[in-house]
Design a protein around this motif. Structure first.
Motif, short mmCIF file in Angstrom:
data_model
loop_
_atom_site.label_atom_id
_atom_site.label_comp_id
_atom_site.label_asym_id
_atom_site.label_seq_id
_atom_site.Cartn_x
_atom_site.Cartn_y
_atom_site.Cartn_z
N LEU A 78 0.82 -1.21 0.00
CA LEU A 78 0.00 0.00 0.00
C LEU A 78 0.86 1.27 0.00
N ALA A 79 2.18 1.12 0.14
CA ALA A 79 3.06 2.31 0.06
C ALA A 79 4.00 2.11 -1.12
N GLN A 80 3.56 2.56 -2.29
CA GLN A 80 4.39 2.37 -3.49
C GLN A 80 4.89 3.70 -4.03
N ASN A 81 4.63 4.77 -3.30
CA ASN A 81 5.04 6.10 -3.78
C ASN A 81 5.71 6.85 -2.64
N LEU A 82 6.46 7.89 -3.03
CA LEU A 82 7.00 8.81 -2.04
C LEU A 82 5.81 9.60 -1.50
N GLY A 83 5.71 9.76 -0.21
CA GLY A 83 4.56 10.47 0.37
C GLY A 83 3.72 9.51 1.19
N ASN A 84 2.44 9.81 1.30
CA ASN A 84 1.56 9.00 2.16
C ASN A 84 1.20 7.67 1.50
N PRO A 85 1.16 6.58 2.32
CA PRO A 85 0.68 5.30 1.78
C PRO A 85 -0.79 5.43 1.36
N SER A 86 -1.21 4.59 0.41
CA SER A 86 -2.59 4.60 -0.04
C SER A 86 -3.46 3.89 1.00
N ILE A 87 -4.79 4.07 0.89
CA ILE A 87 -5.72 3.45 1.84
C ILE A 87 -6.49 2.35 1.12
N SER A 88 -6.46 1.14 1.69
CA SER A 88 -7.12 0.02 1.03
C SER A 88 -8.63 0.23 0.95
#
Ligand code: SF4
Ligand code: SF4
Length: 457
Positions: free
Chosen positions: A53-63
């Motif tokens: 769920l964390a594939q980017n720089l910044g905040n992890p995504s929400i499932s």
């Protein structure tokens, strides 16, 4: 009087000396020939995928999914969490089996959606958009909705890079075709196999930021790619190719900007601040695919190389594919393998668990043997200054490493430790084999935490 060959050598030398570059850097052994003739292959979708769920720089995504949910290829399974974050789509038709922490290519366990494949060809694509009539806002919205992140390593959400702060005028888009890390040939193969898609993707990026021109920067060790991209760009008046000197880290944003435009991005500033947006080759293809094909970013293109892999290849891989599946597809590893790395050998991270999955920005899997890894004993600093010469950012690596080692963090901060891009050139060049980059990375993380604490105090 000089003979013909001397004249030819003289001409070649004068061309070489005119190639643009930056000050400092190193020339590591390339190992590109292991894969640079290998056409891309698409690997079969594995039975089980693990989607961090964390594939980017910044905040992890929400499932947005839970255990036992059925998902289709292209369905949104995780939403953006704040401005610097990204959407994640399912790369497969399947059933969610669990959401739990799993080892990741960052070295830190990440909460991940596990999906068991179901055999089906269903795919949920986005609408196809007309590249001639699409507006800047629509391009940025589509890039955001497609979940595209930069594929040059940092995984910065691409729509954020295409949304400069108010008052920042972007004039120039630079596409990074340097691929200066040894072993990797992903971007090279993309330039050979998909030059039209790259140039159309670049034209869409230029339109998105209302820039007037674009330049593809390619190192001079890739003449076939230079020719293919020049051909693909010949009908676009605003796009040109700049051949730059082969040197590591030529592909680092600030170094490529310096080589192409002679502009310096000041410390702690971004390319935006000098009117430039810089993107990677694979990212331009993702932008193209999102608009022209309606395809979200559900796969990664990457190089599998090193003397430890039986059949080195360039592959298109669904996001979430475990590294073990990729190694099996490439014939497995040889006995004297000592290290597996995600990314390039200079800036990549060692992998300790082969169930670690591929992420959107994974550019390579390297399987290295004893022969490729130097284990030389560390000695005292010789005060030779080679690390200072190699640092493209004019830092003093020997001093920064020592300050980190002694935990003198405030002093390290004033000496610019947070500017370090962790390229590893200093450590590579050090005759005393001091792990300079490791110590600097350690100190940098501590200084960044200190800065966070100060801000929240
Ligand atoms: S790792 Fe940091 S200090 Fe070392 S050469 Fe690269 S930028 Fe300079
Ligand atoms: S390269 Fe190594 S030995 Fe030379 S000054 Fe830097 S740290 Fe010391």
């Amino acid at each position: 009087m000089p003979n013909h060959s001397e004249v030819k050598i003289g001409l070649k030398m004068s061309l070489i000396s005119k190639l643009k570059t930056f000050k400092g850097g190193i020339h590591p052994k390339e190992y590109k020939s292991l894969t640079n003739k290998m056409e891309f292959e698409t690997i079969p979708i594995p039975q089980k995928l693990i989607i961090p769920l964390a594939q980017n720089l910044g905040n992890p995504s929400i499932s947005l999914v839970k255990k036992n949910d059925l998902v289709k290829t292209g369905d949104i399974i995780a939403e953006q969490n704040g401005f610097v974050s990204s959407i994640i789509h399912s790369p497969v038709n399947g059933k969610v089996t669990k959401i739990s922490n799993h080892p990741s290519v960052t070295g830190i366990p990440i909460n991940s959606i596990n999906i068991e494949k179901i055999d089906s060809n269903e795919i949920n694509l986005m609408s196809i958009l007309d590249p001639e009539r699409i507006s800047s806002e629509q391009i940025i919205e589509r890039v955001k909705y497609a979940g595209i992140v930069g594929q040059g390593g940092a995984a910065f959400p691409t729509y954020v890079k295409l949304s400069p702060p108010k008052g920042k005028k972007i004039e120039h888009v630079i596409l990074n075709g340097c691929e200066c890390e040894p072993y990797l040939s992903r971007d090279f193969r993309l330039m050979i196999e998909k030059p039209e898609e790259i140039i159309l993707g670049m034209q869409l990026i230029i339109k998105a930021v209302s820039a007037t021109k674009g330049t593809v920067g390619i190192e001079d060790n890739k003449p076939e790619a230079i020719e293919m991209i020049r051909n693909a760009a010949k009908n676009y008046q605003n796009i040109s190719v700049e051949v730059v000197k082969t040197k590591y880290p030529q592909g680092a944003e600030k170094m490529l900007i310096k080589a192409v435009t002679n502009k310096e991005v000041p410390p702690n500033k971004l390319p935006f601040d000098v009117g430039i947006v810089i993107q990677n080759i694979a990212t331009a293809i993702s932008v193209h695919d999102a608009i022209i094909k309606g395809m979200p970013q559900i796969s990664a293109s990457l190089t599998v190389s090193g003397l430890g892999i039986k059949n080195p290849k360039n592959l298109i891989v669904p996001i979430g594919t475990p590294i073990s599946d990729i190694l099996d597809y490439c014939g497995g590893i040889v006995q004297n393998t000592v290290r597996i790395i995600a990314g390039g050998p200079m800036m990549g991270a060692s992998i300790y668990d082969l169930s670690t999955p591929v992420m959107k920005a994974t550019s390579g899997i390297l399987v290295l043997t004893e022969e490729e890894i130097t284990h030389k004993e560390e000695t005292n600093c010789l005060r030779c200054g080679k690390c200072v010469e190699a640092c493209a950012l004019n830092l003093i690596p020997t001093r920064l490493a020592r300050l980190s080692l002694l935990d003198k963090l405030e002093l390290a901060e004033t000496q610019g430790i947070t500017i370090c891009m962790e390229c590893g050139s200093c450590a590579y060049t050090c005759p005393a084999n001091i792990p300079l980059a490791q110590w600097i990375r350690y100190g940098k993380q501590k200084v960044l935490s200190l800065q966070k604490e100060r801000k929240s105090a």
